[in-house]
Design a protein around this motif. Sequence first.
Motif, PDB file in Angstrom:
ATOM      1  N   LEU A 144      -0.519  72.749  55.244  1.00  0.00           N
ATOM      2  CA  LEU A 144      -0.621  73.440  53.962  1.00  0.00           C
ATOM      3  C   LEU A 144       0.491  72.957  53.039  1.00  0.00           C
ATOM      4  O   LEU A 144       1.611  72.681  53.478  1.00  0.00           O
ATOM      5  N   ARG A 145       0.168  72.876  51.736  1.00  0.00           N
ATOM      6  CA  ARG A 145       1.167  72.487  50.742  1.00  0.00           C
ATOM      7  C   ARG A 145       0.997  73.339  49.496  1.00  0.00           C
ATOM      8  O   ARG A 145      -0.135  73.547  49.021  1.00  0.00           O
ATOM      9  N   TRP A 146       2.093  73.822  48.964  1.00  0.00           N
ATOM     10  CA  TRP A 146       2.103  74.609  47.733  1.00  0.00           C
ATOM     11  C   TRP A 146       1.881  73.692  46.536  1.00  0.00           C
ATOM     12  O   TRP A 146       2.571  72.691  46.367  1.00  0.00           O
ATOM     13  N   THR A 147       0.894  74.009  45.705  1.00  0.00           N
ATOM     14  CA  THR A 147       0.559  73.194  44.529  1.00  0.00           C
ATOM     15  C   THR A 147       0.352  74.115  43.320  1.00  0.00           C
ATOM     16  O   THR A 147      -0.771  74.311  42.854  1.00  0.00           O
ATOM     17  N   PRO A 148       1.407  74.713  42.775  1.00  0.00           N
ATOM     18  CA  PRO A 148       1.252  75.670  41.681  1.00  0.00           C
ATOM     19  C   PRO A 148       0.672  75.029  40.430  1.00  0.00           C
ATOM     20  O   PRO A 148       0.837  73.833  40.184  1.00  0.00           O
ATOM     21  N   GLY A 149       0.011  75.820  39.640  1.00  0.00           N
ATOM     22  CA  GLY A 149      -0.589  75.344  38.387  1.00  0.00           C
ATOM     23  C   GLY A 149      -1.806  76.154  38.028  1.00  0.00           C
ATOM     24  O   GLY A 149      -1.788  76.916  37.065  1.00  0.00           O
ATOM     25  N   PRO A 150      -2.902  76.027  38.783  1.00  0.00           N
ATOM     26  CA  PRO A 150      -4.049  76.889  38.500  1.00  0.00           C
ATOM     27  C   PRO A 150      -3.663  78.367  38.592  1.00  0.00           C
ATOM     28  O   PRO A 150      -4.051  79.171  37.760  1.00  0.00           O
ATOM     29  N   THR A 151      -2.895  78.721  39.620  1.00  0.00           N
ATOM     30  CA  THR A 151      -2.239  80.016  39.759  1.00  0.00           C
ATOM     31  C   THR A 151      -0.878  79.749  40.381  1.00  0.00           C
ATOM     32  O   THR A 151      -0.632  78.653  40.899  1.00  0.00           O
ATOM     33  N   PRO A 152       0.043  80.729  40.356  1.00  0.00           N
ATOM     34  CA  PRO A 152       1.380  80.469  40.902  1.00  0.00           C
ATOM     35  C   PRO A 152       1.381  80.097  42.370  1.00  0.00           C
ATOM     36  O   PRO A 152       2.220  79.315  42.819  1.00  0.00           O
ATOM     37  N   GLY A 153       0.454  80.652  43.152  1.00  0.00           N
ATOM     38  CA  GLY A 153       0.436  80.396  44.581  1.00  0.00           C
ATOM     39  C   GLY A 153      -0.680  79.479  45.029  1.00  0.00           C
ATOM     40  O   GLY A 153      -1.088  79.540  46.199  1.00  0.00           O
ATOM     41  N   SER A 154      -1.162  78.620  44.171  1.00  0.00           N
ATOM     42  CA  SER A 154      -2.200  77.670  44.574  1.00  0.00           C
ATOM     43  C   SER A 154      -1.676  76.757  45.680  1.00  0.00           C
ATOM     44  O   SER A 154      -0.508  76.370  45.693  1.00  0.00           O
ATOM     45  N   ALA A 155      -2.567  76.415  46.599  1.00  0.00           N
ATOM     46  CA  ALA A 155      -2.182  75.590  47.737  1.00  0.00           C
ATOM     47  C   ALA A 155      -3.362  74.730  48.162  1.00  0.00           C
ATOM     48  O   ALA A 155      -4.514  75.014  47.820  1.00  0.00           O
ATOM     49  N   VAL A 156      -3.054  73.680  48.914  1.00  0.00           N
ATOM     50  CA  VAL A 156      -4.090  72.817  49.475  1.00  0.00           C
ATOM     51  C   VAL A 156      -3.928  72.772  50.988  1.00  0.00           C
ATOM     52  O   VAL A 156      -2.843  73.027  51.522  1.00  0.00           O
ATOM     53  N   LEU A 157      -5.010  72.441  51.651  1.00  0.00           N
ATOM     54  CA  LEU A 157      -5.020  72.271  53.106  1.00  0.00           C
ATOM     55  C   LEU A 157      -5.497  70.869  53.422  1.00  0.00           C
ATOM     56  O   LEU A 157      -6.576  70.461  52.988  1.00  0.00           O
ATOM     57  N   LEU A 158      -4.705  70.117  54.184  1.00  0.00           N
ATOM     58  CA  LEU A 158      -5.090  68.780  54.621  1.00  0.00           C
ATOM     59  C   LEU A 158      -5.420  68.820  56.103  1.00  0.00           C
ATOM     60  O   LEU A 158      -4.586  69.197  56.932  1.00  0.00           O
ATOM     61  N   ALA A 159      -6.665  68.463  56.434  1.00  0.00           N
ATOM     62  CA  ALA A 159      -7.116  68.371  57.827  1.00  0.00           C
ATOM     63  C   ALA A 159      -7.258  66.895  58.169  1.00  0.00           C
ATOM     64  O   ALA A 159      -8.122  66.194  57.616  1.00  0.00           O
ATOM     65  N   ASP A 160      -6.428  66.406  59.074  1.00  0.00           N
ATOM     66  CA  ASP A 160      -6.252  64.969  59.270  1.00  0.00           C
ATOM     67  C   ASP A 160      -7.504  64.232  59.740  1.00  0.00           C
ATOM     68  O   ASP A 160      -7.692  63.055  59.417  1.00  0.00           O
ATOM     69  N   ARG A 161      -8.384  64.906  60.506  1.00  0.00           N
ATOM     70  CA  ARG A 161      -9.518  64.194  61.096  1.00  0.00           C
ATOM     71  C   ARG A 161     -10.845  64.910  60.842  1.00  0.00           C
ATOM     72  O   ARG A 161     -11.811  64.727  61.577  1.00  0.00           O
ATOM     73  N   ALA A 162     -10.921  65.698  59.795  1.00  0.00           N
ATOM     74  CA  ALA A 162     -12.088  66.564  59.593  1.00  0.00           C
ATOM     75  C   ALA A 162     -13.303  65.840  59.018  1.00  0.00           C
ATOM     76  O   ALA A 162     -14.437  66.288  59.189  1.00  0.00           O
ATOM     77  N   PHE A 163     -13.084  64.725  58.321  1.00  0.00           N
ATOM     78  CA  PHE A 163     -14.181  64.019  57.658  1.00  0.00           C
ATOM     79  C   PHE A 163     -14.575  62.812  58.497  1.00  0.00           C
ATOM     80  O   PHE A 163     -14.120  61.710  58.279  1.00  0.00           O
ATOM     81  N   ASN A 164     -15.410  63.060  59.508  1.00  0.00           N
ATOM     82  CA  ASN A 164     -15.846  61.974  60.399  1.00  0.00           C
ATOM     83  C   ASN A 164     -14.667  61.182  60.952  1.00  0.00           C
ATOM     84  O   ASN A 164     -14.688  59.954  61.021  1.00  0.00           O
ATOM     85  N   GLY A 165     -13.617  61.900  61.342  1.00  0.00           N
ATOM     86  CA  GLY A 165     -12.427  61.273  61.900  1.00  0.00           C
ATOM     87  C   GLY A 165     -11.382  60.891  60.883  1.00  0.00           C
ATOM     88  O   GLY A 165     -10.291  60.444  61.257  1.00  0.00           O
TER      89      GLY A 165
END
Length: 252
Positions: A144-165
């Motif tokens: 998880l990474r904090w990416t403020p802008g759209p809202t103060p607590g906006s965040a993204v999730l990176l799943a290393d192998r979720a898209f066909n590896g």
Amino acid sequence: MVERLWPVVSEESPQQAASGSVFAEPLPEGRPPRQVLENLWLFAPNRDTLGGSAWWLETPEWEGCAGLLIDCPGLNQANLAFLRERGPGRLVLTSRDGHGRTRRFQEELQWPVSLQEQEAYLLPTVDGLEPFSSEQSLAPGYSLRWTPGPTPGSAVLLADRAFNGAPLLFCGRLLSPVASGEARPLRTRRSFHWSRWLRSLEALGDWLPRSTPVALASGAGLGALRGEALIADVQQQLQALDWAALEGQEPV
């Protein structure tokens, strides 16, 4: 501790939270999510989150967690049945715009809830909250990474192998589909801080792996993708941004 950047506004009034009356109505039947990949499902747009899109990602290699629910789908019988069948899981909220009926889902499923600490106080009646600050590894390969802008607590999730590896980024409303295969930041009158949003995107480009393309799963309305669900290369989307033009973009 990250400085609080948003006034206290609860998704439920104190009276509703105390009485539970907001959930007194019978649940609609609804329809279950559609399968996008072998390990990924997309829920129907949710009116409780301004038409936002929620996702279910299976995590078979994560002991004790069968999958991640990214943002809240519509509260209906079909969605609850789908999630009960696949649990135990974890709810990951990418921003306050994805909270929806978080309290009811948590009560029904008893799953922990991950979200950025800026917006944890908006859910005072929800059990199992696990806020994070700037970055957090939920498990090997899930960050998880904090990416403020759209809202103060906006965040993204990176799943290393979720898209066909290969890696898959769940971005909430940080990037919105604008055409088939294209996504951009879309400033609205509800956006928190536009300059901060653009800085988050620049920093995100440095944070993402450079050795392989990263697919994108947006939480914004997906109608612009014309039936598709994912965008193949988020790094390419970021490289195509005209930063000078974006600085002067007016809210839509």
